[in-house]
Motif scaffolding. Structure first.
Motif, short mmCIF file in Angstrom:
data_model
loop_
_atom_site.label_atom_id
_atom_site.label_comp_id
_atom_site.label_asym_id
_atom_site.label_seq_id
_atom_site.Cartn_x
_atom_site.Cartn_y
_atom_site.Cartn_z
N LEU A 1 21.11 21.10 59.43
CA LEU A 1 22.43 20.49 59.41
C LEU A 1 22.47 19.27 58.50
N ILE B 1 31.03 24.06 57.79
CA ILE B 1 30.26 22.87 57.43
C ILE B 1 30.91 22.27 56.20
N TRP C 1 27.60 16.37 58.83
CA TRP C 1 26.40 15.73 59.37
C TRP C 1 26.73 14.37 59.98
N TYR D 1 24.53 26.71 66.11
CA TYR D 1 25.84 26.05 66.20
C TYR D 1 26.93 27.12 66.18
N PHE E 1 28.37 21.43 66.76
CA PHE E 1 27.14 21.30 65.97
C PHE E 1 25.99 20.77 66.83
#
Length: 343
Positions: free
Chosen positions: A71, A120, A125, A165, A170
């Motif tokens: 990630l 994503i 993150w 995820y 996440f």
């Protein structure tokens, strides 16, 4: 009740998810948290605090290092291969295939994810780490003596497992907080999940343990996402056998059915006698939720809060789902106000 909130949630701002066979604007959007924090402030629920910095260490207590590394680097790998648009997986592992980690970003996305509804982005993150820090700050407040606290986490977390995820999630904020309580001296922790969708990630993380009980009231996986976990016969494995309770309900469930399941959940929780309760607070059980099929009303969320307060335990509320965005704040804050009215 103190609320923990960060503007870093805005960094997770996906453009589209695959749902009902179409790429559509994401239901899990920044406005969800904006509506919620506005309601918290309007109702004068209590002080709003910024999260403390914890970094990735608490995350690594429940998530595998290779998943966390993925990630952290996924966006840069995706951009290098494809360009700066949202990253979604291409395919998933089927029975008979081998789960070996691929080298390419497309393979890694497929390896670590279980849906195409969780893009994503450039900010994923940082937003995910910040959400975990919101959860850990709430944990610290409750551990320090607060009777209850509200970690307004976004992105949500209860679908994220030890190394996967999906479902807009996440990092598993509830699991991270529960492990934080254990590391801080709590002998037993209960996770009560009232989201419409089963907390499959929370169950997977603690399924073989008897120190963290998971209890989930959710739509029957025979009908509803995430489909492949959350059946009533899943009760734990090894030392964890008997320490996990699933209460699936059929589409169309209203308070009569939900309230009965909640009574069952609270009886089992009381028998377990945890030192602290972590509530995965999803309000997508609402009758107007666009992607769910339960029929709870505004006043029912007050009842949920009252039932949780009756357990008489320190309680941390972790925000999960709820996609009737304009009424999200009413329903979530009703739970918190119902809780506070009875403590």
């Amino acid at each position: 009740m103190k609320t923990i909130f960060t503007e870093d949630h805005r960094l997770q701002d996906g453009k589209a998810e695959l749902i009902d066979g179409k790429l559509m604007p994401c239901f899990e959007m920044p406005r969800r948290a904006e509506i919620l924090i506005a309601r918290v402030r309007d109702q004068k629920l209590g002080e709003v605090l910024a999260p403390e910095k914890f970094g990735a260490d608490p995350v690594l207590r429940v998530h595998k290092p290779e998943f966390v590394r993925f990630l952290e680097t996924a966006w840069d790998e995706w951009v290098a291969q494809h360009g700066s648009y949202d990253a979604l997986p291409l395919n998933w592992i089927a029975p008979g295939m081998r789960r070996l980690l691929p080298e390419t970003i497309d393979g890694k996305l497929s390896y670590f994810s279980f849906d195409a509804g969780t893009p994503i982005t450039a900010g994923t993150w940082r937003a995910a780490i910040a959400s975990a820090e919101v959860a850990m700050t709430g944990m610290k407040l409750v551990k320090g003596g607060e009777r209850g606290a509200f970690s307004l986490c976004r992105p949500p977390g209860h679908h994220a497992g030890s190394d996967f995820y999906g479902g807009y999630c996440f990092f598993n904020n509830a699991a991270i907080a529960a492990q934080g309580f254990r590391d801080g001296g709590a002998a037993r922790v209960a996770i009560l999940d009232v989201d419409y969708h089963h907390g499959n990630g929370s169950q997977e993380i603690f399924y073989k343990r008897d120190d963290v009980m998971t209890i989930s009231i959710h739509a029957d996986p025979k009908q509803e996402f995430p489909f492949f976990l959350g059946h009533a016969d899943e009760r734990g494995e090894g030392r964890g056998e008997g320490f996990h309770l699933n209460l699936p309900l059929r589409w169309g469930a209203a308070w009569a059915e939900y309230g009965h399941a909640l009574d069952t959940a609270m009886r089992r929780l009381t028998e377990f006698s945890p030192d602290v309760i972590v509530v995965s607070l999803g309000v997508d059980t609402f009758e107007k939720d666009p992607i769910s099929k339960f029929k709870l009303k505004h006043e029912d969320y007050l009842r949920i809060g009252e039932a949780i307060a009756a357990a008489g335990k320190p309680t941390l509320f972790i925000m999960e789902g709820g996609y009737a965005v304009e009424e999200l704040g009413i329903n979530a804050v009703n739970v918190l106000q119902g809780f506070e009215a009875k403590i």
